[in-house]
Write a protein that holds these residues in place. Structure first.
Motif, short mmCIF file in Angstrom:
data_model
loop_
_atom_site.label_atom_id
_atom_site.label_comp_id
_atom_site.label_asym_id
_atom_site.label_seq_id
_atom_site.Cartn_x
_atom_site.Cartn_y
_atom_site.Cartn_z
N GLY A 221 0.83 -1.70 -0.08
CA GLY A 221 -0.07 -0.33 -0.16
C GLY A 221 0.75 1.14 -0.32
O GLY A 221 0.40 2.29 0.09
N ILE A 222 2.41 1.07 0.05
CA ILE A 222 3.22 2.59 -0.13
C ILE A 222 3.19 2.63 -1.76
O ILE A 222 3.32 1.82 -2.58
CB ILE A 222 4.32 2.13 0.32
N PRO A 223 2.56 3.59 -2.22
CA PRO A 223 2.91 4.25 -3.96
C PRO A 223 3.66 4.94 -4.39
O PRO A 223 5.49 4.94 -3.70
CB PRO A 223 2.25 5.66 -3.58
N ALA A 224 4.30 3.93 -5.65
CA ALA A 224 5.48 3.84 -5.54
C ALA A 224 5.54 4.19 -7.27
O ALA A 224 4.39 3.38 -7.82
CB ALA A 224 6.66 2.72 -5.36
N ARG A 225 6.49 4.06 -7.84
CA ARG A 225 6.22 4.48 -9.14
C ARG A 225 8.13 4.04 -9.97
O ARG A 225 8.54 5.35 -9.71
CB ARG A 225 5.53 6.32 -9.95
N TYR A 226 8.09 3.91 -11.41
CA TYR A 226 9.17 3.86 -12.04
C TYR A 226 9.51 5.46 -12.54
O TYR A 226 8.50 6.02 -13.57
CB TYR A 226 8.94 2.43 -12.74
N VAL A 227 10.86 6.23 -12.20
CA VAL A 227 11.08 6.92 -13.02
C VAL A 227 12.34 6.80 -13.43
O VAL A 227 13.21 6.05 -12.80
CB VAL A 227 11.10 8.24 -12.42
N SER A 228 12.62 7.13 -14.86
CA SER A 228 14.07 6.94 -15.84
C SER A 228 14.35 8.47 -15.91
O SER A 228 14.55 9.43 -15.69
CB SER A 228 13.49 6.48 -16.92
#
Length: 228
Positions: A221-228
């Motif tokens: 439930g921890i928001p996480a996103r891929y950043v290149s």
């Protein structure tokens, strides 16, 4: 003598992509997301895009174009605020190269004590965010094509945390677990390898590690996103 943490750094970036076609193409339509974005922690000081062959048309948010193109159009951004540049190639061509040169100032505040709430509170509050804009955490909690949910990764994530662990310590524990589980092995996986496959192999490269970490954090439930 103790030194103060570095809070500002300027990076000069140059990245090039080369495409070679099996047969000449009569035209091409390309969407690029290359320009470094501005945020609270970084600022793009300058950027320049060089394309060969010279495109017939260029539009989007790129500030400077090589090969005689110049201009600025801040309307070319996607939903998450990334600058987009659209290229139209006309005339037969069997190759294309794209080079971005940019100068970016990165600002990092000194590290503070862990003041993050328990990870369970982050999970329960993520969908109570008052809007659905680009920064809404709900966008970064679901499964995606390369970061799909699998039971083994979910169980490993749960084994890493305690009920009252802070969100920061939970994320750090998961990151360390991924590092211990995976071996860095170039050419074992590709750009389209999903996280589950890399996890079962126990091998991969940085993008595989990132996708596995995304899955595990999202399952907590921890928001996480891929950043290149």
């Amino acid at each position: 003598m103790l030194l103060n943490p570095v809070t500002r750094m300027i990076y000069d970036i140059r990245i090039r992509f080369d495409y070679v076609y099996a047969a000449p193409s009569a035209w091409g339509y390309h969407l690029l997301r290359l320009k470094p974005r501005n945020s609270a922690t970084q600022r793009c000081l300058s950027s320049r895009l060089v394309v060969d062959p010279v495109p017939a048309q260029v539009s989007g948010g790129q500030e400077g174009f090589g090969q005689g193109f110049s201009g600025r159009d801040t309307s070319g951004r996607d939903f998450f605020g990334n600058d987009r540049t659209i290229l139209l190639q006309e005339g037969a061509h069997d190759h294309m190269s794209v080079t971005l040169e940019a100068s970016v100032e990165v600002m990092r505040p000194p590290l503070e004590l862990d003041l993050t709430p328990p990870w369970g509170e982050v999970a329960s509050g993520a969908f109570d965010y008052p809007d659905l804009g680009p920064s809404a955490p709900g966008h970064f909690l679901g499964s995606s094509r390369l970061a799909s949910v699998e039971d083994a990764m979910t169980q490993m994530a749960m084994d890493c945390v305690h009920e009252h662990s802070s969100a920061f310590s939970a994320a750090l524990s998961v990151m360390k677990a991924v590092y211990a589980q995976m071996d860095y092995a170039p050419e074992i996986t590709g750009t389209h390898t999903p996280a589950g496959e890399a996890f079962r192999l126990g091998q991969g490269v940085c993008q595989d590690f990132a996708h596995i970490l995304l899955v595990m954090l999202r399952m907590l439930g921890i928001p996480a996103r891929y950043v290149s």
